[in-house]
Design an enzyme around this catalytic site. Structure first.
Site, PDB file in Angstrom:
ATOM      1  N   TYR A  29      -2.456  -1.253  10.327  1.00 37.18           N
ATOM      2  CA  TYR A  29      -2.939  -1.448   8.977  1.00 37.18           C
ATOM      3  C   TYR A  29      -1.401  -0.834   8.411  1.00 37.18           C
ATOM      4  CZ  TYR A  29      -4.327  -1.048   4.160  1.00 37.18           C
ATOM      5  OH  TYR A  29      -4.300  -1.325   2.619  1.00 37.18           O
ATOM      6  N   SER A  55       0.731  -1.115  -0.058  1.00 39.08           N
ATOM      7  CA  SER A  55      -0.149  -0.025  -0.089  1.00 39.08           C
ATOM      8  C   SER A  55       0.781   1.313   0.066  1.00 39.08           C
ATOM      9  CB  SER A  55      -0.977   0.021   1.345  1.00 39.08           C
ATOM     10  OG  SER A  55      -1.591   1.281   1.498  1.00 39.08           O
TER      11      SER A  55
END
Length: 214
Positions: free
Chosen positions: A105, A92
């Site tokens: 995350y 990401s």
């Protein structure tokens, strides 16, 4: 089948070693070996380190990071038998920069990039390439779940549109666009690329928050 492909489904939990061993064994049994591993499983949860429960932290790290470790553990020996292969992990943009309130995350995604570098070095002599793809906002069920969560008095669609406008290209990405990069990194055209983390982010990480007045 419509494009001449032969697919086999397997339902498993990427957090469980027995499931990942069985998944790779199923691929070998059904298709004769393993050439490519694409690690795409991921979940998003919100919270700081103070308000993130321990079980939520564990779930995020287990799905996003441990799943890659476990799948690779069994795929790499099979790739060696074939004389090489390619592993592509979905990371990401939050492996480089973070939003607020996504401690678990963003930690998991930064760790993916580090794990990819380690595996690229460890298995270069096996002719196995290992790379990470780092998307920004992509129109997926997970992003739509997040948009619904944060829509407030508006709609999920309006939230998605607003997030899209935060990217210089003015929109969120498509899953098919990310798939094109994954397919390239898994192909014979990318055999000299390993240990890389590639942004596919609509320019979002090129943009500073400081705006020069007109």
């Amino acid at each position: 089948a419509s494009i001449g492909a032969d697919a086999t489904g397997f339902v498993g939990d990427v957090r469980r070693i027995a499931d990942m061993e069985a998944a790779i064994a199923t691929a070998v049994s059904r298709h004769g070996g393993v050439d490519v591993l694409a690690c795409c499983a991921g979940i998003q949860r919100y919270g700081t380190v103070v308000d993130t429960p321990e079980d939520v932290w564990d779930d995020v790290l287990d799905v996003n990071l441990k799943g890659i470790f476990l799948a690779s553990k069994f795929a790499i020996p099979e790739m060696r038998k074939r004389g090489g292969g390619a592993i592509v992990a979905i990371s990401s943009v939050q492996s480089y920069a973070s939003q607020s309130g996504v401690a678990a995350y963003t930690a998991s995604k930064g760790a993916i990039n580090a794990l990819v570098r380690a595996m690229a070095l460890d298995h270069a002599a096996d002719n196995i390439t290992v790379n990470a793809v780092c998307p920004a906002s992509i129109d997926t069920p997970m992003l739509r779940w997040a948009a619904d969560l944060w829509k407030g008095d508006g709609t999920a669609e309006a939230t998605l549109d607003a997030w899209g406008k935060g990217h210089p290209l003015g929109r969120v990405g498509k899953a098919s666009e990310v798939a094109e990069l994954v397919a390239f990194l898994a192909s014979d055209k990318a055999r000299f690329i390993t240990g890389a983390d590639m942004k596919i982010d609509g320019g979002v990480l090129s943009k500073l928050g400081i705006i020069i007045p007109e």
